[in-house]
Design a protein around this motif. Structure first.
Motif, PDB file in Angstrom:
ATOM      1  N   SER A 129       0.819  -1.213   0.000  1.00 31.02           N
ATOM      2  CA  SER A 129       0.000   0.000   0.000  1.00 31.02           C
ATOM      3  C   SER A 129       0.852   1.263   0.000  1.00 31.02           C
ATOM      4  N   TRP A 130       2.109   1.161   0.439  1.00 38.12           N
ATOM      5  CA  TRP A 130       2.967   2.338   0.533  1.00 38.12           C
ATOM      6  C   TRP A 130       3.643   2.675  -0.795  1.00 38.12           C
ATOM      7  N   TRP A 131       3.448   1.840  -1.795  1.00 43.06           N
ATOM      8  CA  TRP A 131       4.096   2.033  -3.092  1.00 43.06           C
ATOM      9  C   TRP A 131       3.659   3.359  -3.711  1.00 43.06           C
ATOM     10  N   THR A 132       4.601   4.143  -4.207  1.00 39.83           N
ATOM     11  CA  THR A 132       4.309   5.469  -4.764  1.00 39.83           C
ATOM     12  C   THR A 132       4.164   5.458  -6.283  1.00 39.83           C
ATOM     13  N   ARG A 133       3.939   4.270  -6.860  1.00 43.31           N
ATOM     14  CA  ARG A 133       3.745   4.112  -8.312  1.00 43.31           C
ATOM     15  C   ARG A 133       5.040   4.249  -9.108  1.00 43.31           C
ATOM     16  N   SER A 134       6.183   4.174  -8.449  1.00 42.42           N
ATOM     17  CA  SER A 134       7.443   4.159  -9.193  1.00 42.42           C
ATOM     18  C   SER A 134       7.600   2.806  -9.883  1.00 42.42           C
ATOM     19  N   LYS A 135       8.198   2.813 -11.071  1.00 42.67           N
ATOM     20  CA  LYS A 135       8.346   1.589 -11.860  1.00 42.67           C
ATOM     21  C   LYS A 135       9.706   1.564 -12.530  1.00 42.67           C
ATOM     22  N   ILE A 136      10.087   0.372 -12.951  1.00 43.76           N
ATOM     23  CA  ILE A 136      11.279   0.210 -13.776  1.00 43.76           C
ATOM     24  C   ILE A 136      10.915  -0.700 -14.938  1.00 43.76           C
ATOM     25  N   ASN A 137      11.194  -0.242 -16.163  1.00 41.70           N
ATOM     26  CA  ASN A 137      10.877  -0.987 -17.384  1.00 41.70           C
ATOM     27  C   ASN A 137      12.174  -1.478 -18.022  1.00 41.70           C
ATOM     28  N   LEU A 138      12.328  -2.804 -18.098  1.00 43.18           N
ATOM     29  CA  LEU A 138      13.516  -3.397 -18.698  1.00 43.18           C
ATOM     30  C   LEU A 138      13.215  -3.745 -20.150  1.00 43.18           C
ATOM     31  N   PRO A 139      14.039  -3.305 -21.096  1.00 42.95           N
ATOM     32  CA  PRO A 139      13.785  -3.596 -22.513  1.00 42.95           C
ATOM     33  C   PRO A 139      14.030  -5.070 -22.813  1.00 42.95           C
ATOM     34  N   ALA A 140      13.329  -5.590 -23.850  1.00 40.95           N
ATOM     35  CA  ALA A 140      13.472  -6.996 -24.240  1.00 40.95           C
ATOM     36  C   ALA A 140      14.888  -7.300 -24.711  1.00 40.95           C
ATOM     37  N   SER A 141      15.572  -6.293 -25.283  1.00 39.01           N
ATOM     38  CA  SER A 141      16.935  -6.514 -25.782  1.00 39.01           C
ATOM     39  C   SER A 141      17.906  -6.885 -24.663  1.00 39.01           C
ATOM     40  N   LEU A 142      17.514  -6.628 -23.424  1.00 37.76           N
ATOM     41  CA  LEU A 142      18.372  -6.932 -22.286  1.00 37.76           C
ATOM     42  C   LEU A 142      18.558  -8.432 -22.100  1.00 37.76           C
ATOM     43  N   PHE A 143      17.587  -9.230 -22.584  1.00 41.92           N
ATOM     44  CA  PHE A 143      17.617 -10.676 -22.341  1.00 41.92           C
ATOM     45  C   PHE A 143      18.129 -11.473 -23.536  1.00 41.92           C
ATOM     46  N   THR A 144      18.364 -10.804 -24.638  1.00 41.95           N
ATOM     47  CA  THR A 144      18.872 -11.521 -25.810  1.00 41.95           C
ATOM     48  C   THR A 144      20.343 -11.881 -25.603  1.00 41.95           C
ATOM     49  N   GLY A 145      20.743 -12.966 -26.201  1.00 44.62           N
ATOM     50  CA  GLY A 145      22.129 -13.392 -26.083  1.00 44.62           C
ATOM     51  C   GLY A 145      22.359 -14.429 -25.005  1.00 44.62           C
ATOM     52  N   PHE A 146      21.349 -14.687 -24.162  1.00 50.26           N
ATOM     53  CA  PHE A 146      21.476 -15.724 -23.147  1.00 50.26           C
ATOM     54  C   PHE A 146      21.022 -17.060 -23.727  1.00 50.26           C
ATOM     55  N   SER A 147      21.700 -18.126 -23.332  1.00 46.42           N
ATOM     56  CA  SER A 147      21.340 -19.463 -23.816  1.00 46.42           C
ATOM     57  C   SER A 147      20.270 -20.107 -22.957  1.00 46.42           C
ATOM     58  N   ASP A 148      20.070 -19.591 -21.749  1.00 43.89           N
ATOM     59  CA  ASP A 148      19.091 -20.166 -20.838  1.00 43.89           C
ATOM     60  C   ASP A 148      18.354 -19.037 -20.130  1.00 43.89           C
ATOM     61  N   ASN A 149      17.358 -19.416 -19.334  1.00 40.35           N
ATOM     62  CA  ASN A 149      16.625 -18.405 -18.580  1.00 40.35           C
ATOM     63  C   ASN A 149      17.577 -17.592 -17.700  1.00 40.35           C
ATOM     64  N   VAL A 150      17.294 -16.316 -17.556  1.00 45.13           N
ATOM     65  CA  VAL A 150      18.149 -15.432 -16.777  1.00 45.13           C
ATOM     66  C   VAL A 150      17.364 -14.926 -15.568  1.00 45.13           C
ATOM     67  N   ARG A 151      18.028 -14.937 -14.415  1.00 44.83           N
ATOM     68  CA  ARG A 151      17.376 -14.511 -13.172  1.00 44.83           C
ATOM     69  C   ARG A 151      17.360 -12.987 -13.082  1.00 44.83           C
ATOM     70  N   VAL A 152      16.182 -12.428 -12.820  1.00 46.41           N
ATOM     71  CA  VAL A 152      16.015 -10.989 -12.611  1.00 46.41           C
ATOM     72  C   VAL A 152      15.540 -10.779 -11.175  1.00 46.41           C
ATOM     73  N   THR A 153      16.292  -9.988 -10.446  1.00 48.09           N
ATOM     74  CA  THR A 153      15.964  -9.675  -9.048  1.00 48.09           C
ATOM     75  C   THR A 153      15.585  -8.209  -8.953  1.00 48.09           C
ATOM     76  N   ASN A 154      14.394  -7.944  -8.424  1.00 50.20           N
ATOM     77  CA  ASN A 154      13.909  -6.565  -8.297  1.00 50.20           C
ATOM     78  C   ASN A 154      13.530  -6.271  -6.849  1.00 50.20           C
ATOM     79  N   PHE A 155      13.877  -5.071  -6.406  1.00 50.46           N
ATOM     80  CA  PHE A 155      13.500  -4.610  -5.068  1.00 50.46           C
ATOM     81  C   PHE A 155      12.966  -3.186  -5.163  1.00 50.46           C
TER      82      PHE A 155
END
Length: 740
Positions: A522-548
């Protein structure tokens, strides 16, 4: 994908490669050796001349009478390289006095240093410091470094004691019987070239009386002052304060002397304690023997009394369960930690003006409770490979870190908790227990409670505080095994975390927080982070994304900006603060830099601001072990795409912990004064223009009557120029006001 490297620093991986490929024993040089003096100097080989090629040396500072050491440089000239891989030096906090240089350097996370810029003065939170220097086979004529150190003053280095007949002692509380002889002795357990000691008495009515003063230079022994009471009486009852000062530091210790009635066998005439009592000081024959000779100080008691009368004091009070006694402005008071913690708490009396002062925040970094000390002992003596032990430690940490309104968390306990979490995060490999993850997050959530704000401020002044908590969370979360779950979200009162394994075929990109976490926080102020799809290209397997995303972490990280690209930005007229919640994103355990398509961060402001008087800046937290706070805010690689009073949109070419700073110019804080000046300017220029216009008209009307027309023409031209100048001045003020 590229690895982000900070210019001018040596990465840990390359540092380890260099260390393992070379023997630290090397050739002997002037910077090899052990330093036990409370203050001293360490230099590179052959200083102040150019250091030799292929030099390797290691100095160790080991001080017994302190818990931390000040380090500063008077000269620093080491061949520059962007990664400091040729010539460099390291200042490494040691762990044990018998720790070898090789062990200390290998275990260290401290970056190497090179170049021509002197590092800032640093307080190393250890009484063991390793100084390591290395040069390659090519010389550019650099002279190396000259480093100075001094132990920090504290209860380990200063003693205030009572000695005498039938004197009973309980800690720093003494009881003396009437008529007996005794002495109050303040002494240092170290040797310094310059040290000042001032002893005073505070009676039951709050009256301060100077007793002894000593300014000592170039001594070969520890320093001390003594006040002798020949016949104990109620007049001598009260608090005795000893203030010790050096060029870098100051510290205050105290003892309480109480009077005990006993019927004397012969009449006793009490001696009155007055400001005219001779000030006595002495130097002991050794560090342990009390001197027998007493000589009078060169500063008379009346001069000290006049000095005290001109000074202000912080009044005595009880805060956070600790009694703080009346303290002279500029001095630091010490008091026992609130029960059940053990240790000493400190609090500085700040000088506001010649007549006013106020208490600073309470420093409880040396206050520790038994529960935390026991947990720390378990972690240091039992292998964390045992999952049951790890689970029990995390469960107990989650319980003991719960914030209590009646008894605030001690900063010393928070340091222990942070260190335990860091050790668990580093030594864990793959984490499969969701209970461990939840307790790790709960403990971090408890530490980041807003009620711990002053404790974080005290910690950050000496060592990494809340910044270390961020690192612990990133490192632990990245090792958690999601199993068959594609995503997991944990929402707590101060933290929201999302772990997600993203496919390299992802074409939509990724947004955090997700709808699930938005609803739960409930305390969230509507801030967001948008990661582009190009960030995940080039990996051979699933990549772990950690967000806080953190509710109040922005209040715990100091607003300390550094210059970017070697340029210094003057902030003297700016007031700065963090005006958004901190949001972070991390891919795997790698640093990401120079993205072709930037990451978009939408940061909604905590408070709406006036966009005409305040500017916003996109920043991220740059971790840096050289700074006491563990890092600083930087804008490198980030740009402001849009900003208004309520939000800022940032584009950054890397991933880390993001926020927005507001910069308020001090000139906007004096708007009333600015209006007055503008009004005076308008009235003055208006009167000037009107008067000259009237005079100009008279000149034109009476032109035919002037005999010396050349002089009149000069006057007319002068008036026209002044009218134009006044008009331009008014126009410039108007344009300047519109552009603000």
């Amino acid at each position: 994908m590229k690895t982000f490297t900070v210019p001018g620093l040596l990465t840990i991986a390359s540092l380890l490669t260099i260390i393992f490929s070379e023997a630290l024993a090397g050739n002997s040089s002037s910077c090899n050796g052990m330093h036990h003096q409370f203050s001293g100097t360490v230099t590179s080989p052959n200083y102040p001349n150019a250091y030799p090629n292929s030099a390797k040396c290691c100095s160790k500072i080991v001080l017994n009478n302190t818990q931390s050491v000040y380090i500063w440089f008077s000269s620093f000239k080491i061949e520059f390289h962007e990664s400091c891989s040729f010539d460099y030096m390291l200042v490494v906090p040691g762990k044990l006095a018998n720790q070898t240089c090789r062990e200390a350097v290998i275990d260290s996370q401290t970056p190497a240093r090179c170049g021509q810029t002197k590092p800032n003065k640093t307080l190393i939170p250890s009484n063991v410091v390793i100084i390591y220097f290395k040069s390659d086979s090519v010389s550019d004529g650099s002279t190396g470094f000259q480093l100075h150190y001094q132990g920090a003053l504290g209860n380990e280095s200063i003693k205030l004691i009572g000695e005498g007949e039938d004197l009973e002692a309980d800690g720093n509380n003494y009881i003396a019987t009437n008529g007996n002889n005794l002495s109050v002795i303040c002494k240092t357990l170290f040797i310094l070239n310059e040290v000042s000691i001032y002893l005073e008495h505070l009676d039951q009515n709050g009256t301060r009386t100077p007793l002894a003063w000593s300014n000592q230079t170039n001594t070969s022994r520890p320093s001390s002052v003594i006040f002798t009471i020949h016949e104990m009486s109620p007049l001598y009852e009260g608090i005795y304060l000893c203030h010790v000062s050096t060029a870098l530091d100051n510290f205050t210790v105290d003892l309480y002397l109480s009077y005990q009635e006993k019927t004397p066998t012969t009449p006793i005439t009490p001696t009155t304690l007055t400001p005219t009592t001779p000030i006595t000081s002495t130097t002991p024959a050794s560090a342990t023997d009390r001197p027998t000779t007493i000589h009078t100080s060169s500063m008379p008691a009346t001069s000290v009394n006049q000095l005290l009368q001109k000074s202000s004091f912080c009044i005595s009070e009880v805060k956070e369960g600790i009694v703080w006694k009346k303290t002279l402005a500029g001095m630091t008071a010490a008091s026992a930690c609130a029960h059940p913690a053990h240790g000493t708490a400190f609090r500085q009396c700040l000088q506001i003006s010649n007549t006013t002062s106020k208490w600073n925040i309470i420093d409880t970094t040396q206050c520790k409770t038994a529960a935390f000390v026991q947990l720390n002992a378990v972690v240091n003596n039992v292998s964390l490979e045992n999952e049951n032990v790890k689970s029990q430690v995390l469960q107990q940490l989650a319980n003991v870190t719960v914030v209590n309104d009646t008894k605030p968390t001690q900063a010393g306990d928070m340091i222990i908790a942070n260190n335990i979490l860091g050790k668990i995060a580093k030594e864990s490999t793959v984490i499969t227990s969701q209970e461990q993850l939840e307790n790790f997050l709960i403990t971090s959530n408890n530490l980041l409670d807003t009620r711990n704000k002053e404790q974080w401020e005290a910690i950050s002044a000496k060592q990494p505080g809340a910044a270390q908590t961020m690192q612990n969370l990133d490192l632990f979360a990245i090792k958690f095994d999601l199993g068959n779950e594609p995503e997991i979200t944990v929402a707590l009162p101060n933290i929201v975390m999302t772990l997600e394994d993203v496919s390299p075929d992802n074409k939509m990109g990724l947004t955090f927080p997700s709808k699930t976490s938005q609803i739960q926080a409930s305390w969230w102020t509507r801030s967001k982070i948008n990661l582009p799809a190009s960030l995940f290209t080039g990996f051979s397997d699933n990549v772990r994304v950690t967000n806080f995303i953190y509710k109040s972490l922005n209040e715990f990280l100091p607003v300390l900006q550094s210059s970017t690209k070697g340029k210094r930005t003057s902030q003297q007229n700016l007031r700065t603060g963090v005006n958004s919640q901190i949001i972070s994103s991390k891919i795997g355990n790698k640093s990401v830099d120079n993205l072709s398509q930037p990451v978009e961060i939408i940061l909604n402001h905590i408070k709406d601001i006036n966009s005409t008087t305040t500017s916003n800046k996109c920043v991220f937290w740059q971790f840096n072990d050289r700074l006491a706070a563990g890092g600083h805010w930087s804008s490198y690689g980030c740009s402001k795409n849009f900003s208004n009073a309520s939000m800022t949109i940032c584009h950054c070419n890397h991933l880390t912990h993001f926020a927005t700073l507001f910069l308020l110019n001090d000139k906007t804080l004096h708007r009333s004064g600015s209006i007055v000046l503008k009004t005076i300017t308008y009235i003055g220029c208006g009167i000037s223009i009107t008067s000259m216009a009237f005079t100009l008209i008279l000149y034109l009307v009476l032109w035919q009557y002037f005999e010396k027309k050349v002089v009149a023409l000069i006057h007319i031209n002068l008036m026209l120029n002044l009218i134009i100048a006044d008009t331009l001045l008014i126009a410039t003020i108007q344009l300047s006001h519109r552009n603000q």
